[in-house]
Design an enzyme around this catalytic site. Structure first.
Site, PDB file in Angstrom:
ATOM      1  N   TYR A  72       0.826  -1.211   0.000  1.00 55.95           N
ATOM      2  CA  TYR A  72       0.000   0.000   0.000  1.00 55.95           C
ATOM      3  C   TYR A  72       0.858   1.258   0.000  1.00 55.95           C
ATOM      4  O   TYR A  72       0.591   2.200  -0.743  1.00 55.95           O
ATOM      5  CB  TYR A  72      -0.911   0.005   1.246  1.00 55.95           C
ATOM      6  CG  TYR A  72      -1.908   1.141   1.201  1.00 55.95           C
ATOM      7  CD1 TYR A  72      -3.151   0.972   0.596  1.00 55.95           C
ATOM      8  CD2 TYR A  72      -1.592   2.391   1.742  1.00 55.95           C
ATOM      9  CE1 TYR A  72      -4.061   2.021   0.525  1.00 55.95           C
ATOM     10  CE2 TYR A  72      -2.491   3.440   1.670  1.00 55.95           C
ATOM     11  CZ  TYR A  72      -3.723   3.256   1.064  1.00 55.95           C
ATOM     12  OH  TYR A  72      -4.607   4.291   0.992  1.00 55.95           O
ATOM     13  N   PHE A 124      -7.981  20.085 -23.943  1.00 53.65           N
ATOM     14  CA  PHE A 124      -8.658  18.815 -24.159  1.00 53.65           C
ATOM     15  C   PHE A 124      -9.970  18.796 -23.357  1.00 53.65           C
ATOM     16  O   PHE A 124     -10.103  19.469 -22.350  1.00 53.65           O
ATOM     17  CB  PHE A 124      -7.755  17.630 -23.765  1.00 53.65           C
ATOM     18  CG  PHE A 124      -8.419  16.325 -24.080  1.00 53.65           C
ATOM     19  CD1 PHE A 124      -8.635  15.950 -25.391  1.00 53.65           C
ATOM     20  CD2 PHE A 124      -8.889  15.500 -23.070  1.00 53.65           C
ATOM     21  CE1 PHE A 124      -9.306  14.770 -25.703  1.00 53.65           C
ATOM     22  CE2 PHE A 124      -9.558  14.310 -23.371  1.00 53.65           C
ATOM     23  CZ  PHE A 124      -9.758  13.949 -24.688  1.00 53.65           C
ATOM     24  N   ASP A 125     -10.929  17.972 -23.833  1.00 53.21           N
ATOM     25  CA  ASP A 125     -12.294  17.907 -23.248  1.00 53.21           C
ATOM     26  C   ASP A 125     -12.305  17.780 -21.724  1.00 53.21           C
ATOM     27  O   ASP A 125     -13.156  18.369 -21.075  1.00 53.21           O
ATOM     28  CB  ASP A 125     -13.115  16.675 -23.687  1.00 53.21           C
ATOM     29  CG  ASP A 125     -12.870  16.179 -25.077  1.00 53.21           C
ATOM     30  OD1 ASP A 125     -12.089  16.798 -25.806  1.00 53.21           O
ATOM     31  OD2 ASP A 125     -13.482  15.165 -25.422  1.00 53.21           O
ATOM     32  N   ASP A 216       0.236  19.930 -20.875  1.00 52.10           N
ATOM     33  CA  ASP A 216      -0.553  18.693 -20.934  1.00 52.10           C
ATOM     34  C   ASP A 216       0.181  17.814 -21.949  1.00 52.10           C
ATOM     35  O   ASP A 216       0.134  18.051 -23.152  1.00 52.10           O
ATOM     36  CB  ASP A 216      -1.987  19.016 -21.377  1.00 52.10           C
ATOM     37  CG  ASP A 216      -2.851  17.754 -21.525  1.00 52.10           C
ATOM     38  OD1 ASP A 216      -2.284  16.640 -21.623  1.00 52.10           O
ATOM     39  OD2 ASP A 216      -4.086  17.877 -21.560  1.00 52.10           O
ATOM     40  N   ALA A 218       0.283  14.416 -22.825  1.00 53.42           N
ATOM     41  CA  ALA A 218      -0.130  13.048 -23.172  1.00 53.42           C
ATOM     42  C   ALA A 218       0.687  12.487 -24.338  1.00 53.42           C
ATOM     43  O   ALA A 218       1.059  11.322 -24.346  1.00 53.42           O
ATOM     44  CB  ALA A 218      -1.619  13.034 -23.523  1.00 53.42           C
ATOM     45  N   LYS A 259      -1.216   7.240 -23.554  1.00 53.75           N
ATOM     46  CA  LYS A 259      -0.789   7.494 -24.930  1.00 53.75           C
ATOM     47  C   LYS A 259       0.710   7.165 -25.030  1.00 53.75           C
ATOM     48  O   LYS A 259       1.088   6.024 -25.173  1.00 53.75           O
ATOM     49  CB  LYS A 259      -1.070   8.955 -25.317  1.00 53.75           C
ATOM     50  CG  LYS A 259      -2.539   9.253 -25.569  1.00 53.75           C
ATOM     51  CD  LYS A 259      -3.306   9.542 -24.320  1.00 53.75           C
ATOM     52  CE  LYS A 259      -4.688  10.077 -24.604  1.00 53.75           C
ATOM     53  NZ  LYS A 259      -5.518  10.143 -23.396  1.00 53.75           N
ATOM     54  N   HIS A 453     -20.766  14.333 -26.250  1.00 50.54           N
ATOM     55  CA  HIS A 453     -20.610  13.361 -27.340  1.00 50.54           C
ATOM     56  C   HIS A 453     -20.466  11.921 -26.863  1.00 50.54           C
ATOM     57  O   HIS A 453     -20.759  10.990 -27.594  1.00 50.54           O
ATOM     58  CB  HIS A 453     -19.445  13.738 -28.259  1.00 50.54           C
ATOM     59  CG  HIS A 453     -18.148  14.008 -27.572  1.00 50.54           C
ATOM     60  ND1 HIS A 453     -17.991  14.981 -26.621  1.00 50.54           N
ATOM     61  CD2 HIS A 453     -16.926  13.441 -27.696  1.00 50.54           C
ATOM     62  CE1 HIS A 453     -16.740  15.003 -26.199  1.00 50.54           C
ATOM     63  NE2 HIS A 453     -16.075  14.073 -26.835  1.00 50.54           N
TER      64      HIS A 453
HETATM   65  N1  F0G Z   1      -5.195  15.383 -22.211  1.00 48.10           N
HETATM   66  C1  F0G Z   1      -5.199  15.050 -23.510  1.00 48.10           C
HETATM   67  C2  F0G Z   1      -4.447  15.874 -24.497  1.00 48.10           C
HETATM   68  C3  F0G Z   1      -5.899  13.924 -23.937  1.00 48.10           C
HETATM   69  O1  F0G Z   1      -5.893  13.600 -25.233  1.00 48.10           O
HETATM   70  C4  F0G Z   1      -6.581  13.132 -22.966  1.00 48.10           C
HETATM   71  C5  F0G Z   1      -7.328  11.937 -23.372  1.00 48.10           C
HETATM   72  C6  F0G Z   1      -6.548  13.526 -21.622  1.00 48.10           C
HETATM   73  C7  F0G Z   1      -5.841  14.664 -21.277  1.00 48.10           C
HETATM   74  C8  F0G Z   1      -7.269  12.767 -20.566  1.00 48.10           C
HETATM   75  O2  F0G Z   1      -6.613  11.584 -20.288  1.00 48.10           O
HETATM   76  O3  F0G Z   1      -8.155   9.728 -20.909  1.00 48.10           O
HETATM   77  O4  F0G Z   1      -6.175   9.338 -19.466  1.00 48.10           O
HETATM   78  O5  F0G Z   1      -8.126  10.547 -18.591  1.00 48.10           O
HETATM   79  N2  F0G Z   1      -7.609  11.657 -24.562  1.00 48.10           N
HETATM   80  C9  F0G Z   1      -8.278  10.470 -25.055  1.00 48.10           C
HETATM   81  C10 F0G Z   1      -8.535  10.621 -26.540  1.00 48.10           C
HETATM   82  C11 F0G Z   1      -9.450  10.035 -24.262  1.00 48.10           C
HETATM   83  O6  F0G Z   1      -9.279   9.796 -27.088  1.00 48.10           O
HETATM   84  O7  F0G Z   1      -7.983  11.523 -27.158  1.00 48.10           O
HETATM   85  P1  F0G Z   1      -7.312  10.228 -19.796  1.00 48.10           P
END
Ligand code: F0G
Length: 461
Positions: A72, A124-125, A216, A218, A259, A453
């Site tokens: 843990y 990002f969303d 960010d 990813a 990613k 979406h």
């Molecule tokens: N930032 C970026 C640039 C992303 O593309 C994503 C996720 C996230 C943050 C959030 O990360 O999914 O690990 O919680 N993108 C995916 C996509 C879902 O389909 O582009 P996560």
């Protein structure tokens, strides 16, 4: 290495794919409300809905997983991951989270403020959703070329428009801007890279106004590869050094490890600010888990510790970026309008130029998603009127986004070029028959518009 142009790996384990008939797929679509997210994955032939969490792991990663320490607190696996991250990112404080959006949420809690601007190239969303919930104002200030899908001239279409940044700060007042976030590569406009020069210049503006600068990251490895290939002065610089320089300009980096971490689950919150780190640790304990696992199992920490290095390997990145480009080139040969130049993690098709007879409010890109699944069992995602559309806060009317695209996300080390040919052939067929398609109508949407979406329901017109 003249003849060594194939994938830098061979396949040891395979996952069988199911073939379905067009009639079956039409039924699956109907059951799913014409939302590809709701189609069962087992009924998908080539799954390009995302590149996230879908990588094939290596023998080294699977071997490392067997050594996962599931203690843990203060497990050995955390220290392996911490060492990898410190080495590649060049930053001292490492907090794992269960995935990227958990790191986003911590970041939003510490840096976004109600009624204040969070400036980004294109957020990002998941950050946008968090910002929307918190009442922060998310502003996308990507360069104009980044919104012009047809222009292939700019090598870094993810760049922040620094003039727009200084103008927004001057107009709204520096006290009304709480954070600047650079997303590398820029997912929402085609996986387009950001140049080192632009990261540096944006960070200098942030510094001048004392605004925290966040990355960010990813897809930071893919971004680093584009810098190496396209930006003067970096052709001979190893990817790891490019990565360290990119991160040297930010205070904090948040990562969806799903990613470029080449793992199926995981996230990171990495910072050089000790006070922010302490605050992030408290939020992690409350929401994710103890600080040395942050929602990840010990074996997942191990897989990421190894995957981060594989993700910055020169041969891997060359294969990766060129496989995506292969699909982009095949679509271009057929005259299909794609976002150019082809980005890092997928090929993005321009829905408006593909279906010029379907108006944007009738969801041309979503129509393309449905058509591609119907014809070939290939699943993609809409990034257009549904995903990026918004509501005018005063009139409640729909506001159409600048971009109207369908993303073909390419998983890492998963599909062969034969799979990509399936996509090219099917899209070519649909494009030839484009005049016979009509639009769609949204019949269900969730309350948070920026996330609608994922659960939306449609009817065919
Ligand atoms: N930032 C970026 C640039 C992303 O593309 C994503 C996720 C996230 C943050 C959030 O990360 O999914 O690990 O919680 N993108 C995916 C996509 C879902 O389909 O582009 P996560």
């Amino acid at each position: 290495m003249r003849f060594m142009t194939a994938e830098p790996f061979r396949i040891k384990m395979v996952e069988n794919l199911k073939k379905t008939t067009k009639a079956q797929r039409q039924e699956f679509l109907k059951e799913a409300g014409y939302n590809a997210f709701k189609v069962k994955a087992e009924n998908v032939y080539v799954d390009c809905i995302t590149d996230s969490g879908t990588s094939a792991m290596s023998t080294e990663q699977w071997a490392a997983m067997m050594k996962g320490d599931e203690s843990y607190a203060s497990c050995k696996s955390f220290f392996h991951l911490e060492a990898s991250v410190q080495d590649i990112f060049g930053m001292p404080f490492v907090q794992p989270t269960h995935q990227g959006r958990a790191a986003d949420l911590i970041m939003a809690n510490l840096y976004a403020k109600k009624g204040k601007y969070a400036i980004g190239n294109m957020h990002f969303d998941t950050f946008r959703g968090n910002a929307e919930i918190m009442g922060a104002l998310a502003a996308d200030l990507v360069i104009d070329e980044g919104l012009d899908t047809a222009s292939a001239a700019h090598p870094f279409k993810g760049n922040m428009d620094t003039a727009k940044v200084t103008r927004l700060i001057a107009e709204k007042g520096v006290e009304n801007v709480s954070v600047i976030i650079m997303t590398i590569t820029c997912n929402n406009n085609g996986g387009q890279p950001v140049s080192m020069q632009n990261i540096r210049e944006t960070s200098e503006i942030a510094k001048e106004f004392n605004i925290p600068f966040i990355i960010d990251c990813a897809r930071y490895a893919e971004n680093a590869y584009f810098i190496q290939q396209r930006e003067p002065g970096y052709a001979d610089t190893p990817i790891i050094e490019i990565a360290r320089e990119m991160f040297s300009y930010c205070e904090t980096a948040v990562m969806s490890s799903k990613k470029d971490g080449l793992v199926n689950m995981g996230g990171l919150f990495v910072t050089r600010n000790e006070a922010i780190f302490a605050a992030a640790q408290q939020l992690t304990i409350a929401r994710e888990g103890f600080i040395t696992y942050g929602g990840m199992s010990g074996r997942d920490l191990e897989a990421l510790a190894v995957g981060l290095y594989e993700g910055i390997d020169q041969d891997y990145l060359e294969y990766r970026i060129n496989q995506v480009k292969y699909l982009g080139d095949r679509l271009k040969e057929k005259g299909i309008p794609i976002v150019e130049p082809t980005g890092g993690h997928g090929v993005y098709v321009d829905g408006r130029r593909f279906f010029p007879n379907i108006p944007q409010h009738e969801f041309p890109s979503q129509r393309l998603v449905v058509a591609l699944y119907e014809e070939a069992g290939v699943r993609c995602v809409e990034l257009g009127a549904c995903a990026f559309g918004s509501k005018d806060p005063v009139t409640g009317k729909d506001v159409m986004p600048a971009l109207e695209i369908m993303r073909i996300g390419i998983s890492r080390r998963v599909y062969t070029n034969n799979h990509l040919d399936v996509i090219a052939e099917a899209l070519g067929y649909i494009y030839e028959n484009r005049d016979s398609y009509k639009g769609m109508k949204l019949v269900y949407e969730a309350e948070i518009t920026s996330l609608r979406h994922f659960t939306a329901g449609f009817e065919m017109l």
